[in-house]
Write a protein that holds these residues in place. Structure first.
Motif, short mmCIF file in Angstrom:
data_model
loop_
_atom_site.label_atom_id
_atom_site.label_comp_id
_atom_site.label_asym_id
_atom_site.label_seq_id
_atom_site.Cartn_x
_atom_site.Cartn_y
_atom_site.Cartn_z
N THR A 56 -3.06 10.77 5.26
CA THR A 56 -3.89 9.67 4.72
C THR A 56 -3.79 8.39 5.55
N ILE A 57 -2.71 8.21 6.31
CA ILE A 57 -2.55 6.98 7.10
C ILE A 57 -3.31 7.03 8.44
N PRO A 58 -3.32 8.16 9.16
CA PRO A 58 -4.12 8.17 10.41
C PRO A 58 -5.61 7.92 10.13
N ILE A 59 -6.30 7.40 11.13
CA ILE A 59 -7.69 6.98 10.99
C ILE A 59 -8.60 8.15 10.64
N PHE A 90 -10.05 8.23 7.26
CA PHE A 90 -11.20 7.38 7.00
C PHE A 90 -12.49 8.22 7.01
N GLY A 91 -12.62 9.08 7.99
CA GLY A 91 -13.76 10.00 8.05
C GLY A 91 -13.73 10.94 6.86
N LEU A 122 -14.79 9.07 3.46
CA LEU A 122 -16.23 8.80 3.40
C LEU A 122 -17.00 10.09 3.15
N THR A 123 -16.64 11.14 3.88
CA THR A 123 -17.33 12.42 3.74
C THR A 123 -17.11 13.00 2.34
N SER A 133 -13.93 13.70 9.53
CA SER A 133 -15.11 13.95 8.70
C SER A 133 -15.50 15.43 8.72
N VAL A 140 -12.22 9.82 13.93
CA VAL A 140 -12.89 9.63 12.64
C VAL A 140 -13.89 10.76 12.41
N VAL A 141 -14.65 11.10 13.46
CA VAL A 141 -15.63 12.18 13.34
C VAL A 141 -14.91 13.51 13.07
N VAL A 159 -2.67 2.53 1.68
CA VAL A 159 -3.43 2.10 2.85
C VAL A 159 -3.53 0.58 2.87
N SER A 203 -10.59 1.91 1.10
CA SER A 203 -9.69 0.79 0.84
C SER A 203 -9.27 0.15 2.16
N GLY A 204 -9.26 0.96 3.24
CA GLY A 204 -8.88 0.43 4.55
C GLY A 204 -9.81 -0.68 5.00
N ILE A 205 -11.13 -0.49 4.81
CA ILE A 205 -12.09 -1.49 5.27
C ILE A 205 -11.99 -2.76 4.46
N PHE A 255 -6.15 0.08 13.05
CA PHE A 255 -7.45 -0.42 12.63
C PHE A 255 -7.29 -1.88 12.15
N VAL A 297 -3.68 4.97 16.27
CA VAL A 297 -4.32 5.95 15.40
C VAL A 297 -4.11 5.70 13.91
N PRO A 298 -2.90 5.32 13.45
CA PRO A 298 -2.75 5.02 12.02
C PRO A 298 -3.63 3.83 11.60
N ILE A 299 -3.87 3.71 10.31
CA ILE A 299 -4.73 2.66 9.77
C ILE A 299 -4.21 1.27 10.17
N SER A 315 -21.14 10.07 10.49
CA SER A 315 -20.69 11.46 10.49
C SER A 315 -20.49 11.95 9.05
N ALA A 316 -20.08 11.05 8.13
CA ALA A 316 -19.96 11.45 6.72
C ALA A 316 -21.33 11.87 6.19
#
Lengths: 333, 151, 119
Positions: free
Chosen positions: C61-64, C67-68, C71-72, C41, C37-38, B60, C97-99, B94, B89-91, B132-133
């Motif tokens: 693992t690459i699509p957003i 990320f949800g 975290l979850t 999650s 993301v929701v 990532v 790691s994305g953030i 972002f 949509v992919p990271i 949401s997590a």
């Protein structure tokens, strides 16, 4: 005679000269050879986009003044505007020029709203030299209204490309062998419930239609009287809708109908529906149209600049897009 | 003219969204970006001490780095114009949102400009990810306590 | 080898969901990404996202959405150990790691690049 936003200027104020400046990308415009100055750098070699924007308006003003051998200290009024928050580029250029100034905001219709104000003060015998115009700088406007310039969003066919350009006209009491301002129509705000900021042309088309109809009716004119009827920045989509609306009102839509936004980049699909921005109509009106009036190709033209009066805030709050169109009639006598 | 009548004209004359084509382009673009990610993950697993699970973090980060370079060079917006959601949509999308905002607001300085605006586009994704997590974990914990589900 | 194919197909399909949210549901990019993301999650909450990662690797693992999921996953791992308190403490421990990568590289980019209005 003045009534309900209809204006006539019996003294026939002249547009004695014009100045048009544009960014490097605008070299692609088929009209670029008529622009007075094209910068090689999109920030005009200054630090920020906004500084470059102010420089462009300032340079266009200086060029226009130089054509009648005048200097800013000789000018009486300066009416100008742009699309940046609180119009700081116009304010900064007015600070440099030191001409008594009122900032104008009619979004992309500012080219004509400024010109109407200039015609009013000149016709009232209050001014020898008045500057009027508008400008826009792509990067500064995109970040204001949409996303950061480098942000990847998929733009639809109907979206428009904000031009980097400024156009300024010098309005003086009547002079021979120059185009004169004979009539005008101040627009009403028209809002038919459009909400898509990536389809501004569609939102603005009814405003252009309203002003055209009021101008023709109010001044007892017909579309056949003009050599050119040019809208501001409706783009391909908005212009198609505008022509449809006009046809429904039984107005004969001929080749005389043109749109500055659609024509600006010569229909290059890279720019989607065409150009927009306060600099779009002012650059085309004050270079191409003005030039063709000087050479006598056009004797009588009707310019209808269109503007969408939204802000990012009003859009995010779910408001619709209010739009306006101002018209001015020019004649070469 | 009333709003409904105008909306009809507007619908007829505005260009239609090429939905089928957009979907194909989104699929190819999103798929390709994930495929590149898979190659990078393989690289970390083969040459470094990563497992299939732990490789996702450096993968990532690498993708975010690549998107930064492409954004800075003005290429990512072209990929996005072609690929639509396939690029968003992919990271990497972002990353593009964060990097483009950072570059844009450099003119207001590093604290007020870059720092204050870095997450103006991507911030809501973090907000909703975290909230949401929390919600999902809370619900699951309650359900486990009541014996409805197990971990 | 098959992981490369599934990564491509699954990553592509998640993107197609995004495109449908853009074009059919007429959502803005920000709304679309938040929704994804929701979804990621929730999928982790019902235990479907981890099997998807096993199946598609980077395609998941690459699509957003991941990320949800991450975290979850962190929050739930703590909750499993410490119960309700864990839900809270888990929130403070989870990272992505994305953030961190986006913050770091975003800052570096602002040092290196200027925005260009070309198309």
């Amino acid at each position: 005679m003045v009534s309900k936003g209809l204006l006539t200027f019996p003294s026939n104020p002249s547009i004695a000269a014009t100045g048009v400046t544009a960014g490097p990308l605008e070299k692609k415009s088929p009209f670029s050879s008529q622009f007075d100055k094209i910068y090689t750098d999109e920030r005009m070699h200054l630090k920020t986009n906004e500084q470059g924007h102010a420089k462009m308006i300032e340079d266009a003003s200086m060029i226009a003044l130089s054509k009648i051998d005048a200097v800013p200290s000789k000018a009486d009024f300066f009416f100008a505007g742009d699309l940046v928050n609180q119009m700081t580029p116009s304010n900064f250029s007015a600070s440099t020029l030191q001409i008594p100034y009122i900032g104008m905001f009619s979004a992309c219709a500012t080219s004509i709203s400024s010109l109407l104000m200039a015609a009013l003060v000149t016709d009232a015998n209050l001014s020898e030299i008045t500057l009027a115009g508008a400008g826009s700088q792509h990067n500064a406007i995109e970040r204001q209204f949409r996303y950061p310039v480098e942000y990847g969003s998929q733009k639809p066919e109907s979206s428009q490309w904000t031009v980097t350009a400024a156009g300024i006209a010098v309005v003086t009491p009547n002079r021979k062998k120059t185009p004169v301002i004979t009539k005008g129509t101040m627009g009403r705000v028209i809002d038919l419930g459009m909400t898509d900021p990536l389809n501004m042309g569609a939102a603005m088309a009814p405003a252009a239609m309203d002003t055209l109809e009021r101008h023709l009716k109010g001044h007892q004119a017909s579309e056949a009287d003009y050599d050119l009827i040019m809208t501001g920045d409706l783009g391909k989509t908005g212009f198609t809708i505008f022509k449809e609306l006009a046809t429904r009102k039984e107005i004969v839509v001929s080749e005389k109908f043109q749109d500055a936004g659609e024509a600006f980049y010569g229909g290059d699909p890279k720019f989607f529906s065409g150009a927009s921005g306060a600099g779009c109509s002012s650059a085309i009106y004050f270079s191409e149209v003005y030039g063709k009036m000087m050479t006598g190709d056009y004797q009588k033209v009707l310019l209808i600049a269109t503007g969408s009066l939204l802000s990012p805030l009003s859009y995010q709050q779910g408001e619709t897009i209010p739009c306006i169109a101002h018209a001015v009639e020019l004649m070469m006598k | 003219m009333d709003e409904k009548k105008f909306a009809k004209i507007e619908q007829q004359l505005s260009p239609k969204t090429p939905l089928g084509l957009n979907i194909v382009k989104a699929f190819l673009t999103g798929g390709t970006i994930c495929l590149i990610g898979q190659f990078i993950a393989m690289f970390y697993m083969t040459f470094f001490d990563f497992t299939e699970r732990t490789a996702s973090n450096p993968t990532v980060a690498t993708m975010v780095f690549l998107a930064m370079v492409l954004t800075g060079l003005g290429q990512y917006k072209k990929i996005a114009q072609f690929g639509g959601a396939g690029a968003a949509v992919p990271i990497t999308g972002f990353s593009n949102a964060v990097v483009s905002a950072s570059i844009e607001h450099k003119s207001e300085g590093y604290v007020l400009g870059v720092g204050g605006n870095m997450f103006k586009l991507a911030g809501s994704v973090i907000l909703f990810g975290v909230v949401s997590a929390f919600t999902v974990a809370l619900i699951k914990t309650i359900l486990v306590k009541f014996g409805v589900v197990s971990w | 080898m098959s992981l490369f194919i599934t990564a491509f197909v699954v990553g592509g399909l998640i993107s197609v969901v995004g495109q449908l949210l853009f074009d059919v549901a007429k959502l803005t990019p920000a709304h679309t990404l938040c929704l994804l993301v929701v979804i990621g999650s929730v999928l982790d909450g019902i235990g479907w996202y981890e099997p998807l990662i096993d199946f598609a690797g980077a395609g998941a693992t690459i699509p957003i959405t991941s990320f949800g999921n991450s975290l979850t996953h962190g929050a739930m791992a703590e909750a499993e150990k410490h119960g309700f308190v864990g839900v809270l403490t888990g929130m403070f421990e989870v990272t992505s790691s994305g953030i961190s990568a986006a913050i770091l590289f975003g800052f570096i980019a602002s040092l290196l690049f200027k925005a260009k209005g070309k198309n």
